[in-house]
Write an enzyme that holds these catalytic residues in place. Structure first.
Site, PDB file in Angstrom:
ATOM      1  N   HIS A 141       0.827  -1.205   0.000  1.00  0.00           N
ATOM      2  CA  HIS A 141       0.000   0.000   0.000  1.00  0.00           C
ATOM      3  C   HIS A 141       0.861   1.254   0.000  1.00  0.00           C
ATOM      4  CE1 HIS A 141      -2.843   2.808   2.419  1.00  0.00           C
ATOM      5  NE2 HIS A 141      -2.940   3.024   1.115  1.00  0.00           N
ATOM      6  N   ASN A 191      -4.644   3.658   7.575  1.00  0.00           N
ATOM      7  CA  ASN A 191      -6.004   4.102   7.273  1.00  0.00           C
ATOM      8  C   ASN A 191      -6.932   3.958   8.469  1.00  0.00           C
ATOM      9  OD1 ASN A 191      -6.010   5.298   4.813  1.00  0.00           O
ATOM     10  ND2 ASN A 191      -6.671   3.514   3.667  1.00  0.00           N
TER      11      ASN A 191
END
Length: 293
Positions: A141, A191
């Site tokens: 990511h 996140n």
């Protein structure tokens, strides 16, 4: 090292540029040929593109030219992956679409190639559920904009081998990034933390405890964050923020991830965040709330 990037939207373009700038050969493809054309133009001329890096003396002219030459437009997914050491899927954050891509990767990529998803919120094991050989599956990511952010989350599923994690860690380090390892839970590390702050900021705004400016300043001056939660949401893109929350809610069923009504209304009305970063956007939080009583 040879890298294949599948999906040449915002993140795919950034990831391709980062690898190319560090000397890796990169093959790129997208189902939409126009996306590849506009993406290559953005890599060259975008806000964080090669020309900008040269102008800011972060790259020499020769390094910039060489980086652009390292990126190859592939005819299709099979062509892009045929001799890749690492494949990075960067398509739209939609589970069925990502699963469809991974179903094709197993036969298209060499047997020893690492297969990574750039998903920011979805469960990697679900993304690669159709693979028969899952020991080489992982999440990788990158953060927006990948050209300047220093972090990459490497996501380990229950099937990912230690060898795969070690290889991925070394690859991330070769492109000047710092890898962190997360287990395969929706939202991973960054996140979940960042969106938790955003949701609490949204609650403060909704209940009238504080205004946008003051909430942002609280985190910038009180906690030394470079951006406040609303400023960051505008920077990332409000449509992206909405998709991330929707994906987290669908993956977990936890009501704490239900997107704020104001966020959904902004996206529906075309307020997608910073207009300099989101073409066609009417603006972000400040602009929207000036228009509402």
């Amino acid at each position: 090292m040879k890298i294949a990037v599948i999906g040449f939207g915002m993140m795919g373009r950034q990831i391709a540029q980062v690898f190319a700038q560090h000397g890796h050969e990169v093959s790129v493809t997208d189902e939409n040929p126009a996306a590849v054309k506009s993406g290559l133009n953005e890599v060259a001329l975008g806000a964080y593109g090669i020309e900008s890096a040269v102008a800011k003396a972060k790259l020499t002219r020769e390094e910039g030219t060489r980086a652009l030459q390292q990126i190859r437009k592939a005819a299709d997914l099979k062509d892009a992956c045929s001799d890749a050491d690492l494949v990075i899927e960067a398509v739209f954050e939609h589970l069925p679409l990502k699963q469809e891509v991974f179903a094709k990767l197993e036969s298209a990529a060499p047997q020893n190639a690492l297969l990574a998803s750039n998903t920011s919120t979805l469960t990697v094991s679900k993304v690669g559920s159709k693979l028969s050989k899952k020991d080489r599956l992982l999440g990788m990511h990158f953060f927006n904009p990948a050209q300047i952010t220093k972090l990459v989350e490497i996501v380990k599923t229950i099937h990912t081998s230690e060898r795969t994690i070690q290889q991925a860690t070394k690859i991330v380090e070769t492109i000047g990034k710092t890898p962190i390892i997360a287990h395969d839970e929706p939202g991973f590390i960054a996140n979940r933390l960042g969106l938790t702050l955003y949701m609490e900021a949204s609650a403060l705004l909704e209940e009238g405890t504080a205004k946008i400016r003051d909430i942002d300043l609280a985190m910038k001056l009180g906690y030394n964050h470079p951006m406040g939660p609303f400023e960051l949401a505008d920077f990332v893109g409000l449509d992206t923020r909405l998709r991330n929350l929707e994906a987290l809610f669908q993956a977990t069923g936890d009501e704490k991830w239900i997107p704020p009504k104001a966020l959904r209304e902004m996206v529906n009305q075309g307020y997608l965040g910073d207009p300099s970063r989101r073409k066609g956007s009417k603006g972000g939080y400040q602009e929207f709330f000036k228009m509402t009583p």
